[in-house]
Design an enzyme around this catalytic site. Structure first.
Site, PDB file in Angstrom:
ATOM      1  N   LYS A   1      47.111  47.640  34.904  1.00 46.18           N
ATOM      2  CA  LYS A   1      45.869  46.992  35.325  1.00 46.18           C
ATOM      3  C   LYS A   1      44.745  48.018  35.406  1.00 46.18           C
ATOM      4  CE  LYS A   1      44.250  43.915  39.055  1.00 46.18           C
ATOM      5  NZ  LYS A   1      44.698  43.208  40.287  1.00 46.18           N
TER       6      LYS A   1
ATOM      7  N   SER B   1      43.980  38.533  39.876  1.00 42.62           N
ATOM      8  CA  SER B   1      43.161  39.388  39.021  1.00 42.62           C
ATOM      9  C   SER B   1      43.988  40.279  38.104  1.00 42.62           C
ATOM     10  CB  SER B   1      42.262  40.276  39.884  1.00 42.62           C
ATOM     11  OG  SER B   1      43.056  41.131  40.718  1.00 42.62           O
TER      12      SER B   1
ATOM     13  N   SER C   1      46.969  38.320  43.695  1.00 41.86           N
ATOM     14  CA  SER C   1      46.679  38.667  42.308  1.00 41.86           C
ATOM     15  C   SER C   1      47.885  39.024  41.461  1.00 41.86           C
ATOM     16  CB  SER C   1      45.671  39.822  42.261  1.00 41.86           C
ATOM     17  OG  SER C   1      44.421  39.383  42.752  1.00 41.86           O
TER      18      SER C   1
END
Length: 506
Positions: A155, A232, A256
């Site tokens: 990420k 996310s 997330s």
């Protein structure tokens, strides 16, 4: 010039084909709907997945914003019967590369209509919705171990030496320094034999649960085409779901990891707060920020835990509870799937008083927002226009939180955390990982976000580990079962799902 090859086309077929092609290039949704058979078994497939039924296909078209511009080079017709024909068109995309469109047409009372279609386009060398930067691999392992031969999608909040941290925002990326060292989690995975496949997209500053980045688009959801990927940790999740990487490294502040895992049919874990160092990870709200990861198999989820989690003496899962009041917070199809899972693991039913749940969620929201503004407000204050509308609205609201409100929220968070840890105790609690299946791409997700946060905030407030187990609704859409345990019981949860992987996938 387009050549028509093969069998002579039945009367009216090519007229319908070209009408479809014109409508596709003009994004004429009404005409496209008319030319696809209005039946529950009409099919439309591509590399992202298969849509079944006219309604699913219609919704997909409404949310994608039009097809890529192309030219039809050749049309091949094969007559399958008096009222059926197969049409294969060779296409050339305006951006380059050739593709194909295969359609089964049927003549009925409304003329010729498509009953099944499959579209292929050249594979993108770099799908910017999923990856900020990708390699083969981007970073090679630094050691050997239990993760040999596996790739990781990292990420875009984690420091990767030689790369800046982009945080999902092009303006931030433009000012970010090149990192000189890896984040702790990245370094540890590399030392265990894994390679970094690339740096995966995130919602801006990880301040969303949708996965729809205003600058780069929504990463695809191959398990539920036409629906959002969940954020996310959206890029990491999509990379794993598509098979681009075996492990998706991400963070979970308000859900997330758990939400994209639920939406895309993946296993995922949010770890106990503080169990894994966040050194080298861009913060959102340090009180809630945790490191997590996603995989396609429970066994690999546990193997990554063996590498990243501190060693603790195992404690067997002896009691599993399901709370009807928590199930009722989800949509009926998701609640039914989660309830069926609870029954399959012999969970006992326990009632909880959730009279304070809304105040807990509000304390979470305000405390998260206050910390997010403290972390990024000084930089964003003159750059709010660089944010997409939804994330900008959250940061603008965060900027208005007073010191008194922030202190009151922090007190509320601490009180809620104590209550939640007491309620969970030494058991494993079964609850929905998200309140619904993944919303459609064109859908307003604000109400879904609020509903899901009522569920996901519990583990965040308590600082608790939570594992998502993939299930499906009666309609076959992915949803997630959440398993929440007391602080430090991450390995117990991972062992529980690993040991039952075959049964859990039924």
């Amino acid at each position: 010039m387009t050549a028509v090859l093969g069998d002579p086309a039945p009367a009216g077929l090519l007229d319908a084909f070209w009408a479809y092609e014109r409508a596709l290039m003009a994004n004429d949704l009404e005409q496209l709907d008319r030319l696809f058979a209005d039946r529950p078994d009409t099919l439309r497939g591509d590399a992202a997945g298969l849509l079944v039924g006219h309604e699913q296909i219609r919704r997909f078209r409404g949310g994608r914003g039009g097809a890529r511009l192309r030219t039809v080079l050749d049309v091949h017709v094969r007559v399958l019967g008096a009222e059926h024909a197969l049409v294969v068109a060779v296409t050339e995309l305006e951006r380059g590369g050739r593709g194909q469109q295969t359609q089964v047409w049927q003549r009925g009372a409304d003329g010729w209509q498509v009953t099944a279609a499959h579209v292929t386009v050249p594979a993108a060398a770099h799908d910017a919705r999923i990856w900020r930067v990708v390699g083969d691999p981007l970073v090679r392992p630094t050691g050997a171990g239990p993760l040999d031969g596996l790739d990781v999608a990292v990420k875009d909040l984690f420091a990767v030496a030689g790369q800046p941290v982009g945080a999902g925002n092009p303006t931030w990326l433009g000012h970010a320094p090149v990192e000189t060292t890896h984040a702790w989690a990245v370094r540890t995975l590399l030392g265990a034999g894994a390679a970094v496949r690339g740096i995966a997209r995130t919602d801006e500053f990880a301040y969303s649960l949708a996965g729809a980045n205003a600058h780069h688009g929504s990463p695809p959801n191959p398990r539920a085409p036409g629906r959002i990927s969940g954020g996310s940790s959206s890029g990491s999740a999509s990379a794993v779901s598509l098979g681009h990487a075996a492990i998706g490294l991400g963070t979970d502040t308000g859900g997330s990891i758990r939400v994209p895992a639920a939406y895309q049919g993946l296993f995922g874990i949010r770890t106990t707060h503080g169990a894994i160092p966040t050194a080298g990870v861009l913060p959102l709200a340090p009180t809630f920020d945790t490191v997590g990861w996603l995989t396609r198999e429970a066994s690999l989820l546990a193997r990554v835990g063996d590498v990243l989690l501190p060693e603790v003496a195992p404690r067997p899962v002896r009691e599993i509870v399901v709370v009807p009041e928590l199930l009722a917070l989800a949509e009926p199809d998701v609640a039914e799937a989660v309830g069926a899972f609870a029954a399959s693991v012999d969970a006992t039913t326990e009632s909880w008083d959730l009279a304070h749940l809304e105040s807990w969620r509000e304390a979470f929201r305000v405390h998260q927002a206050a910390q997010a503004w403290a972390a990024h407000g000084p930089w964003l204050r003159t750059r709010l226009d660089s944010l997409g509308p939804d994330v900008r609205a959250r940061f603008e609201a965060a900027a208005e939180i007073t010191s008194a409100q922030a202190v009151a929220a922090a007190i509320g968070v601490a009180s809620a955390g104590r209550t939640i840890r007491r309620l969970v105790g030494d058991r494993v609690v079964v609850l929905p990982s998200a309140s619904s299946v993944a919303p459609l791409l064109a859908e307003d997700v604000s109400a879904v976000r609020d509903a899901t946060m009522r569920l996901t905030c519990l583990a965040g407030l308590g600082g608790l580990p939570a594992v998502t187990v993939p299930r499906a609704t009666e309609e076959g859409l992915p949803c997630g079962v959440g398993l929440v345990a007391g602080p430090g019981r991450d390995r117990d949860l991972l062992g529980f799902v690993r040991d039952r992987e075959e049964r859990l996938r039924r």
